[in-house]
Structure formats: C-alpha cells, structure tokens
Design a protein around this motif. Structure first.
Motif, short mmCIF file in Angstrom:
data_model
loop_
_atom_site.label_atom_id
_atom_site.label_comp_id
_atom_site.label_asym_id
_atom_site.label_seq_id
_atom_site.Cartn_x
_atom_site.Cartn_y
_atom_site.Cartn_z
N LEU A 89 32.87 22.07 19.03
CA LEU A 89 32.33 21.45 20.24
C LEU A 89 32.94 22.06 21.51
CD1 LEU A 89 32.25 17.69 19.15
CD2 LEU A 89 30.27 19.11 19.71
N ASP A 93 28.79 27.37 21.80
CA ASP A 93 27.50 26.81 22.19
C ASP A 93 26.50 27.10 21.08
OD1 ASP A 93 28.29 25.87 24.74
OD2 ASP A 93 28.14 27.91 25.55
N LYS A 97 23.84 21.04 20.16
CA LYS A 97 25.25 20.68 20.33
C LYS A 97 25.41 19.25 20.83
CE LYS A 97 29.45 22.14 22.76
NZ LYS A 97 30.08 23.18 23.61
N ARG A 101 27.27 16.13 18.77
CA ARG A 101 28.37 15.30 19.26
C ARG A 101 28.05 13.82 19.11
NH1 ARG A 101 31.19 15.77 25.27
NH2 ARG A 101 32.83 14.22 24.89
#
Length: 274
Positions: A89, A93, A97, A101
């Motif tokens: 994270l 990239d 993404k 999360r």
C-alpha cells in the motif's frame, strides 16, 4: 480565552463517566478478593484463595495455554500477511489499490458474529474440522488489518527517501527491506503484535462459533458463568482484564515509539551492497 464551563462541573462529569464505564470492572476485581463463597455483599474479608484455586484448576490452565497458542498463531498470521500488505500500500501503485485498502479493513469493521457465521459456513462446506486452528484462522482474518494499519502509518511517516537512496547506491530490494524498511517499522510492528495478541486472547464471538473440542480461556469462563458467578470466576476475569490492558497499553506505547534509522543508514546499506 475564557475556559468553557465550570471546572468543577466538568471534572465531576468526567469522573461520573469513568465511574459508569469502570464501576462493573472495579466491583468484579474487589469481589475476587472476598472471603465468601458467593459474589455479593457483605465483604467478609480479604483473601487470595480464589486466585490460588484458579492456578490449581487444570481446566483453566489448559484453556489458558490454548488461548496463548491461538493468539500466537494469530500474531504470526497477521504479521505474515499484514506486513506485505502495508508495504504494498505504501510503496506501489496498482489497479484497485483504494478498494484493496478498504477490503483489508473490512473484517475488523464487521461484527464478530457475522465473521464467525461466514467462516463456519465455509468450513462446513469444505469439510474442515473445527479446532484451535479454525479459531486461529478466523481471528487472524480480522486482525491482519491491525498490523497493516500500524505499519502503513509508520511507513507514511518515514517516507521513501531512505529506501530510494539505498536503491540508488546499489542495494537490492531484499537489502532495502532488511536494512532500511524493517528497522524503521519494527516498533510499530511489535506494537501491532501485542495488540493483536491481546485482542485474540480474550475474543469470544468468533471463538464461540469456530471452537472444536478444545476451549480457550474466554470459552471456559463463559461455561463457568452459565453455572454460577463465583468469586473464582471473578478472579479469572480480573486476570484476563489486567493482562489485556497491560498488553494493549504496551502495544500502543511501543507502536508510537519512533525507531527511524540514522541519516547514514541508507548510505551504509548501499556501501554494503557494493
């Protein structure tokens, strides 16, 4: 600027809130020392008999070690999956993404009962026998985000300058991880491990649904409470609360301790690589 409200009133309200929150725990702890076979007034006198009985109770000792085993497994699982997730994270990239999360955080947001029911249905479907390992997997699913969140926050504080300097000086990805990234995040990692251990140690919702023949300490406590709330039960619960508070406080303190590398760390790493 004038202070808001009356100081004595604000202090009184704060104490009232604290009393409302912690009076049951204080009462439980006090009566765990009561020289009586029953929980309640009058307080006949101070005794450590109930704590001695706790440590002489083989069922309690066995369930204690079962809880430690499960919590240790949860810590290993949370570090094994949470640390790479945090690094991914922070450093990379990739498509989705933001969603990744959110998905990592989702299990801790869901009620434990929902997680337990979902995992129980999955284990029954695939024919997986319930045991301490199913409890470990169930709790680990929710607690991976503890490690991921703590380590990610530390990586954001540290920044990428040291890692980029080490790479420019010829260090490999593994050397950067071992000599730059890991030393910078190790206090956050230790803190996350303590917090995960504490939460796992006294978790009951997921444990109740996924337990097999072996009981953890919270499950043993629950079975004792179904019969009668004795001073021995108060003693067990008091020990669990004290241990949980100590582990969580230590975890928070350690995770907030900065352990960044010195200015020459990246250069040292690069020189070692060369």
């Amino acid at each position: 600027m004038r202070a808001f409200g009356n100081k004595a009133l604000v202090l009184g309200l704060a104490l009232a809130v604290l009393l409302f929150l912690y009076a049951p725990l204080i009462t439980m702890a006090v009566f765990s020392f009561n020289d009586s076979n029953y929980t309640g007034l009058p307080f006949n006198g101070f005794t450590l008999e109930w704590y001695a009985k706790v440590f002489a109770n083989q069922q309690v000792i066995d369930s204690l070690w079962a809880s430690v085993f499960v919590a240790a497994g949860v810590v290993v699982l949370s570090v094994t999956l949470g640390l790479p997730a945090a690094i991914a994270l922070d450093r990379y990239d990739f498509p989705g993404k933001a969603w990744f999360r959110r998905v990592v955080m989702l299990p801790i947001v869901l009620p434990g009962v929902i997680t337990g029911v979902a995992l129980l249905s999955f284990y029954v479907t695939v024919g997986f026998q319930l045991s301490l390992y199913t409890i470990m997997l169930g709790q680990g699913t929710a607690l991976i985000c503890i490690t991921a969140t703590e380590v990610f926050a530390r990586l954001q504080q540290v920044g990428r300058s040291q890692s980029e300097a080490a790479i420019n000086l010829g260090a490999s990805e593994f050397e950067v991880f071992r000599k730059v990234t890991l030393p910078n995040v190790k206090t956050a990692l230790y803190g996350a491990m303590l917090i995960a251990f504490s939460i796992s140690f006294d978790e009951i919702a997921v444990t109740y649904l996924l337990t097999g023949r072996q009981n953890t300490l919270p499950m043993t406590l629950w079975s004792l409470l179904r019969r009668e709330a004795t001073p021995e039960v108060n003693a067990i619960a008091t020990l669990v609360v004290v241990l949980s508070v100590v582990l969580i406080v230590l975890g928070i303190i350690i995770s907030r301790t900065k352990n960044a590398l010195g200015q020459g760390a990246a250069a040292d790493t690069g020189e070692a690589a060369l």
